[in-house]
Design a protein around this motif. Structure first.
Motif, PDB file in Angstrom:
ATOM      1  N   HIS A   1     -36.135 -19.807  11.790  1.00 36.95           N
ATOM      2  CA  HIS A   1     -35.530 -20.748  10.847  1.00 36.95           C
ATOM      3  C   HIS A   1     -36.230 -22.096  10.838  1.00 36.95           C
ATOM      4  CE1 HIS A   1     -31.361 -18.556  10.629  1.00 36.95           C
ATOM      5  NE2 HIS A   1     -32.365 -17.834  10.159  1.00 36.95           N
ATOM      6  N   LYS A   2     -36.527 -22.629  12.015  1.00 37.70           N
ATOM      7  CA  LYS A   2     -37.129 -23.961  12.067  1.00 37.70           C
ATOM      8  C   LYS A   2     -38.524 -23.939  11.464  1.00 37.70           C
ATOM      9  CE  LYS A   2     -36.685 -28.256  12.993  1.00 37.70           C
ATOM     10  NZ  LYS A   2     -35.648 -29.041  12.285  1.00 37.70           N
ATOM     11  N   ALA A   3     -39.248 -22.883  11.732  1.00 42.76           N
ATOM     12  CA  ALA A   3     -40.599 -22.773  11.173  1.00 42.76           C
ATOM     13  C   ALA A   3     -40.548 -22.670   9.653  1.00 42.76           C
ATOM     14  CB  ALA A   3     -41.312 -21.559  11.758  1.00 42.76           C
TER      15      ALA A   3
ATOM     16  N   GLU B   1     -38.117 -23.824   7.765  1.00 41.52           N
ATOM     17  CA  GLU B   1     -37.688 -25.135   7.274  1.00 41.52           C
ATOM     18  C   GLU B   1     -38.884 -26.078   7.155  1.00 41.52           C
ATOM     19  OE1 GLU B   1     -34.952 -28.919   8.740  1.00 41.52           O
ATOM     20  OE2 GLU B   1     -34.633 -26.945   9.659  1.00 41.52           O
ATOM     21  N   THR B   2     -39.756 -26.062   8.148  1.00 39.91           N
ATOM     22  CA  THR B   2     -40.957 -26.894   8.098  1.00 39.91           C
ATOM     23  C   THR B   2     -41.868 -26.475   6.947  1.00 39.91           C
ATOM     24  OG1 THR B   2     -40.851 -27.234  10.490  1.00 39.91           O
ATOM     25  CG2 THR B   2     -42.974 -27.639   9.420  1.00 39.91           C
ATOM     26  N   LYS B   3     -41.957 -25.176   6.732  1.00 42.05           N
ATOM     27  CA  LYS B   3     -42.785 -24.666   5.641  1.00 42.05           C
ATOM     28  C   LYS B   3     -42.216 -25.112   4.296  1.00 42.05           C
ATOM     29  CE  LYS B   3     -46.407 -21.772   5.496  1.00 42.05           C
ATOM     30  NZ  LYS B   3     -47.541 -21.789   6.443  1.00 42.05           N
TER      31      LYS B   3
ATOM     32  N   ASP C   1     -40.463 -27.809   3.829  1.00 37.81           N
ATOM     33  CA  ASP C   1     -40.770 -29.243   3.745  1.00 37.81           C
ATOM     34  C   ASP C   1     -42.188 -29.468   3.228  1.00 37.81           C
ATOM     35  OD1 ASP C   1     -38.282 -29.788   4.852  1.00 37.81           O
ATOM     36  OD2 ASP C   1     -39.064 -30.138   6.874  1.00 37.81           O
ATOM     37  N   SER C   2     -43.108 -28.609   3.665  1.00 40.35           N
ATOM     38  CA  SER C   2     -44.517 -28.787   3.312  1.00 40.35           C
ATOM     39  C   SER C   2     -44.750 -28.724   1.811  1.00 40.35           C
ATOM     40  CB  SER C   2     -45.371 -27.723   4.006  1.00 40.35           C
ATOM     41  OG  SER C   2     -45.287 -27.842   5.406  1.00 40.35           O
TER      42      SER C   2
ATOM     43  N   THR D   1     -44.441 -32.213   0.755  1.00 44.33           N
ATOM     44  CA  THR D   1     -45.295 -33.222   1.384  1.00 44.33           C
ATOM     45  C   THR D   1     -46.778 -32.979   1.123  1.00 44.33           C
ATOM     46  OG1 THR D   1     -45.300 -31.966   3.464  1.00 44.33           O
ATOM     47  CG2 THR D   1     -43.619 -33.685   3.201  1.00 44.33           C
TER      48      THR D   1
ATOM     49  N   TYR E   1     -33.207 -23.648   1.779  1.00 44.59           N
ATOM     50  CA  TYR E   1     -32.824 -24.418   2.965  1.00 44.59           C
ATOM     51  C   TYR E   1     -31.468 -23.957   3.502  1.00 44.59           C
ATOM     52  CZ  TYR E   1     -36.498 -28.024   2.486  1.00 44.59           C
ATOM     53  OH  TYR E   1     -37.697 -28.710   2.457  1.00 44.59           O
TER      54      TYR E   1
ATOM     55  N   LYS F   1     -30.805 -30.543   3.146  1.00 41.57           N
ATOM     56  CA  LYS F   1     -32.100 -30.697   2.481  1.00 41.57           C
ATOM     57  C   LYS F   1     -32.066 -30.081   1.082  1.00 41.57           C
ATOM     58  CE  LYS F   1     -35.023 -31.244   6.547  1.00 41.57           C
ATOM     59  NZ  LYS F   1     -36.239 -30.784   7.277  1.00 41.57           N
TER      60      LYS F   1
ATOM     61  N   THR G   1     -25.416 -32.983   9.249  1.00 39.52           N
ATOM     62  CA  THR G   1     -26.364 -32.016   9.800  1.00 39.52           C
ATOM     63  C   THR G   1     -25.698 -30.978  10.703  1.00 39.52           C
ATOM     64  OG1 THR G   1     -26.878 -33.528  11.612  1.00 39.52           O
ATOM     65  CG2 THR G   1     -28.291 -33.630   9.658  1.00 39.52           C
TER      66      THR G   1
END
Length: 764
Positions: A564-566, A568-570, A572-573, A576, A618, A626, A746
């Motif tokens: 999940h965290k990975a 979520e970062t993807k 976000d990318s 960004t 998300y 998010k 959160t």
């Protein structure tokens, strides 16, 4: 009637505005609709690529002012200075162009059919553009033209100066047309055949136009030759010009016009839709019809612009797919088949591309207009019976455009959402046929079906373009067939096969990049790989857009990405990363690329469909705040109520339905399931008046531009922590009360039980 928009809204008493400039009540939502949203577009940059459709909901015939030349897909451009005519149109988009079209133009002192010579200057200051009524002043002729439509007919009112040289032209366009003037009946009849494909050889659109005043003179033209006193002509390009003597200033000529794809007699029957009403009464009836449909969703507590965007988007969501059926002399529903050229009983709808609209437009209709959806399902079954395949892009028949086999989603989502089509067995047969065979056109059935059914993907190196996009969509489409097969209690073999194929997305995931990537026939990944390359293995997008096209199993996608965290970062990318691109596949930046580039949202390309659901993902990885942030940002930055109001092609209601759903606070990430994924409601209150008589009340306390995060949610008075709601629960009636705040919560929506459906996580 002719007061400009804002004056109408503020003075008509239809809205009450509080101290915060938030609109608290809407009695006539049609006053908030602008049909000009999205019309400030060009071939190179789309802000909607729409035209001001003068139409009834899902009407067979639309009308539009025509600024473009005959045959130009951009029939109306907001920046144009002249109008060439008023066109009956069936155009779903400029890229598909039109069929069955003809144009009407009033003139004074100019007796011409030439589309440049007859054009008149106009100003938006002297233009009223509403769904049920259009009016414009033609400056070169001192003539005002007004139009109000029914489903298959339209009423015109022309206001002329005092003159002996008033003319009304009917231009039947080229590629084979016919007109006949019948002075004794004050009538013009004829047909047009001009089309852009997707029609049988015997295709014609038959028209009839009648006037309330006698003709002072008659002329017809054929292939550039205008001849006085000639009443009948048939050639490549024909038209009729009838003259009138107007005895006083602001004298009026009324005209009624209708058409039929079936026959001249049926066109006359369709003209009867205007019987028994004056022009003004017909305007009032049209307003009533639109208000009835628009008021099925009542919203309160939004800004004037938010309300205008919402109802303008709702209007666009109720235009396509259009009726392609008529009512015969015995009152029976019949249609001309765009698949075999026969006149047959039953419903038919057309002018939509499922690659776009399976995502939110059809789920929206299934929720709010199930009585229309069930007719559309019958129409799909008829298309299969008459043509041997379900259409993927119909206009009016099969068109070889876009990828995927998303008719499966359209059928399955309707059934899962309770739309009980009597033709479901025929439709199921059609889905299996389309899922396992390449069709007569590349975009019918499944291109590369033999590869997909053996390898589980369409290879990159077998000369089938956009192969990775096709593979990902086929896997989702197989999931929808699996869902339908389960519901219909089909054989275990069917159920197991399509469930297995729903996991085929895994075959294209590249662990080295964490993205989807084209794969060769031998199992090696396509190389070199540029994730910013548009097209090639993907459709109107790149790998950063299509990686998220795993609607059916977001949990499985997250596992491939490392959790999940990975993921979520993807996610976000996407926002960004800079908006860089590789356009080498096309040779130039297609308009979708430019629309992403100028949006200032990184690689997020909301102007096109493949990524429009991504924000909601998300919720699947336990970071719903998010989704709330980016949904609000997209609504605020990508939509306006102005002529440049969209961030790309509107596409037959899809981009509009995204806004309607998102403004309400939920979205159908995975059609053919029972769930909607939550976002952030835009308004302080919304009421969904469902067709079964139940109501869904969505209350968002403390809602504002700043307070865009969900602190808590109550369902019928009880705390509710999930990131999704169920369709089957909503249609029983419900009250959802959101407590909104300025900072993310959160901790809400983070538990495993709060996450939306995924095939590998939740299937039973």
């Amino acid at each position: 009637m002719k007061l400009k928009f804002l004056t109408t809204v503020l003075l008509a008493g239809s809205i009450l505005i509080g101290k915060s400039q938030r609109i608290e009540k809407v009695d006539k939502p049609i006053d908030l609709v602008s049909t000009l949203v999205g019309t400030q577009s060009t071939y190179f940059l789309s802000t909607g690529n729409t035209y001001p459709a003068i139409a009834m909901p899902w009407g067979m015939n639309f009308w539009s002012p025509q600024t473009g030349k005959m045959g130009d897909g951009w029939m109306y451009m907001y920046t144009a200075e002249k109008i060439r005519g008023f066109k009956q149109t069936h155009q779903p988009s400029p890229w598909m162009n039109d069929y069955g079209q003809f144009s009407i133009m009033p003139m004074v002192g100019v007796k011409t059919f030439d589309q440049d010579k007859r054009a008149s200057y106009f100003s938006h200051k002297a233009e009223v553009a509403k769904p049920h009524y259009y009016s414009v002043y033609l400056a070169d002729y001192d003539v005002t033209t007004e139009i109000t439509p029914t489903e298959r007919a339209a009423y015109f009112r022309f206001t002329f100066p005092k003159t002996d040289e008033a003319y009304i032209l009917l231009d039947a366009f080229d590629k084979g047309s016919y007109v006949e003037v019948i002075p004794g009946e004050q009538k013009i009849i004829g047909y047009t055949t001009k089309n852009s494909g997707g029609v049988p050889d015997n295709f014609k659109n038959y028209f009839v136009m009648t006037f309330d005043a006698p003709f002072a003179n008659v002329a017809t033209f054929a292939d550039s030759v205008l001849t006085d006193g000639r009443y009948l002509v048939k050639a490549d390009h024909v038209g009729a010009l009838v003259g009138f003597k107007v005895a006083k200033a602001k004298g009026q000529v009324l005209a009624k016009v209708a058409s039929s794809f079936i026959s001249p007699m049926q066109a006359e029957l369709n003209l009867k839709e205007l019987d028994g009403a004056t022009f003004d009464q017909r305007v009032a009836k049209g307003e009533e019809t639109w208000n009835t449909e628009l008021k099925k969703i009542e919203i309160e507590g939004g800004s004037i612009d938010d309300m205008r965007i919402f109802y303008s988007c709702l209007y666009r969501s109720l235009l396509f797919p259009r009726m392609f059926y008529e009512i015969d002399a015995t009152g029976q529903v019949v249609h001309y088949s765009p698949y075999n050229g026969k006149v047959l009983p039953g419903y038919m709808f057309t002018d939509t591309g499922f690659w776009d609209t399976f995502r939110s437009l059809f789920p929206f209709l299934n929720l709010m207009y199930p009585e229309v959806s069930v007719k559309m399902q019958e129409g799909l079954a008829n298309a299969y019976r008459e043509g041997g395949w379900l259409p993927e892009w119909a206009s009016p028949g099969y068109r070889s455009v876009m990828v995927g086999n998303n008719s499966a989603s359209v059928v399955a989502d309707a059934w899962v959402k309770g739309i009980r089509s009597k033709d479901i067995e025929t439709l199921y047969e059609a889905l299996l046929h389309g899922a396992n065979n390449a069709g007569p056109l590349t975009a019918v059935g499944r291109a590369g079906a033999s590869y997909y059914t053996t390898l589980g993907y369409v290879p990159y190196d077998v000369d089938i373009n956009e192969n990775a996009a096709r593979s990902l969509e086929y896997a989702y489409d197989d999931f929808t067939i699996y869902q339908l097969a389960k519901s219909l209690k089909k054989s275990k073999a069917d159920i197991d096969l399509y469930k297995k194929r729903a996991f085929n997305y895994q075959k294209l995931f590249d662990p080295a990049t964490g993205l989807m990537r084209g794969k060769n026939k031998d199992g090696s990944f396509q190389s070199p790989f540029n994730p910013f390359k548009w097209g090639d293995a993907f459709t109107e997008g790149n790998s950063w857009h299509y990686t998220w096209s795993v609607f059916q199993d977001v949990e499985g996608l997250a596992k491939l990405m490392g959790g999940h965290k990975a993921m979520e970062t993807k996610l976000d990318s996407v926002f960004t990363l800079p908006p860089i691109f590789d356009d080498s596949y096309y040779g130039f930046p297609i308009h979708e690329i430019r629309e992403m580039q100028i949006a200032d949202m990184g690689q997020y390309a909301h102007g096109n469909q493949p990524i429009q659901h991504m924000i909601y993902l998300y919720n699947h990885v336990g970071a719903p705040w998010k989704a709330q942030h980016w949904v609000r940002e997209t609504m605020k930055r990508m939509y306006t109520p102005n002529p440049d109001g969209y961030c790309g092609d509107e596409d037959n209601g899809q981009t509009s339905a995204w806004y309607v759903f998102s403004a309400l606070g939920f979205y159908p990430v995975t059609p053919a399931t029972d769930e909607y994924v939550l976002g952030a409601p835009l308004f302080k209150k919304a009421v969904l008046n469902l067709s079964n008589g139940k109501k869904v009340v969505i209350q968002a306390d403390n809602n504002s531009d700043a307070n865009k995060y969900v602190n808590s949610l109550q369902w019928n008075g009880k705390a509710y922590t999930k990131n999704f709601v169920k369709h089957s629960d909503l249609i029983q009636g419900a009250t959802l009360r959101f407590d909104m705040q300025a900072k993310p919560n959160t901790s809400r929506g983070t538990a495993v039980g709060d996450l939306p459906f995924s095939l590998s996580k939740d299937d039973k």
